[in-house]
Design a protein around this motif. Structure first.
Motif, PDB file in Angstrom:
ATOM      1  N   ARG A  53       0.778  -1.057   0.138  1.00  0.00           N
ATOM      2  CA  ARG A  53      -0.042  -0.111   0.012  1.00  0.00           C
ATOM      3  C   ARG A  53       0.821   1.301   0.134  1.00  0.00           C
ATOM      4  NH1 ARG A  53      -2.364   0.874   4.381  1.00  0.00           N
ATOM      5  NH2 ARG A  53      -3.778   2.375   3.651  1.00  0.00           N
ATOM      6  N   ILE A  81      -9.654   1.485   5.566  1.00  0.00           N
ATOM      7  CA  ILE A  81      -8.745   0.870   4.824  1.00  0.00           C
ATOM      8  C   ILE A  81      -8.799  -0.511   4.320  1.00  0.00           C
ATOM      9  CG2 ILE A  81      -6.064   0.351   4.250  1.00  0.00           C
ATOM     10  CD1 ILE A  81      -5.633   2.173   6.799  1.00  0.00           C
ATOM     11  N   GLN A  82      -9.324  -0.663   3.014  1.00  0.00           N
ATOM     12  CA  GLN A  82      -9.688  -1.766   2.415  1.00  0.00           C
ATOM     13  C   GLN A  82     -10.854  -2.494   2.952  1.00  0.00           C
ATOM     14  OE1 GLN A  82      -5.773  -3.748   2.540  1.00  0.00           O
ATOM     15  NE2 GLN A  82      -5.345  -2.931   0.355  1.00  0.00           N
ATOM     16  N   ASN A  84     -11.728  -2.236   6.322  1.00  0.00           N
ATOM     17  CA  ASN A  84     -11.535  -2.518   7.598  1.00  0.00           C
ATOM     18  C   ASN A  84     -11.546  -1.110   8.241  1.00  0.00           C
ATOM     19  OD1 ASN A  84     -11.344  -5.408   7.958  1.00  0.00           O
ATOM     20  ND2 ASN A  84      -9.381  -5.102   6.534  1.00  0.00           N
ATOM     21  N   PRO A 152      -5.159   2.895  -1.654  1.00  0.00           N
ATOM     22  CA  PRO A 152      -5.513   1.507  -1.655  1.00  0.00           C
ATOM     23  C   PRO A 152      -5.852   1.245  -0.127  1.00  0.00           C
ATOM     24  CG  PRO A 152      -3.205   1.974  -1.809  1.00  0.00           C
ATOM     25  CD  PRO A 152      -4.053   3.297  -1.744  1.00  0.00           C
TER      26      PRO A 152
END
Length: 152
Positions: A53, A81-82, A84, A152
């Motif tokens: 990332r 993030i992603q 979560n 990302p």
């Protein structure tokens, strides 16, 4: 005898940080791995993954500035993030020398396969050091960056 003493004194006068800073892996292990794990995988819901990332985030000038700012100032508050959610605190690492921060960031940017990236410079870190930001304000900085360049 005098020559040996002089040589020993010269070795002691070299800053230890410079010798250590070249090893971003060792610096990451001693400063970051307790939360982000030794391989940068993080712990979902507790500590975000860095692997795969950081290099992507740092692919833009704004992203590179953000990553350095997080390392120096820390971050506090809720982020996603992603998929979560994380609502924690990363401490600032201003106590580390500029070359050490750059070495850690270059190590992380090169994960998972390495070698260390050559994205972050000592000059990047020195410039960011002069712009102190509260850890809670880093969440807003992240949101603004995500709107500009999806993270990302």
């Amino acid at each position: 005898m005098k020559k040996r003493l002089l040589a020993a004194m010269l070795c002691l006068s070299i800053p230890a940080g410079s010798a250590i800073a070249a090893d971003g892996t060792a610096l990451f292990q001693s400063n970051c791995s307790m939360c982000h794990q030794p391989n940068g995988q993080g712990v979902p819901g507790q500590f975000p993954a860095l692997v795969g990332r950081v290099g992507k985030i740092a692919s833009t000038p704004e992203g590179r500035q953000y990553v350095v700012a997080v390392a120096l100032n820390g971050i506090m508050g809720a982020i996603t993030i992603q998929g979560n959610s994380y609502a924690g605190f990363m401490p600032p690492f201003k106590m580390l020398a500029d070359d050490q921060v750059a070495a850690i960031l270059n190590h992380v940017a090169g994960l998972p396969d390495g070698p260390d990236a050559t994205i972050f410079t000592v000059q990047d870190v020195a410039a960011a050091r002069g712009k102190s930001i509260a850890p809670s304000a880093m969440v807003e900085k992240r949101q603004a960056l995500d709107a500009l360049h999806p993270l990302p």
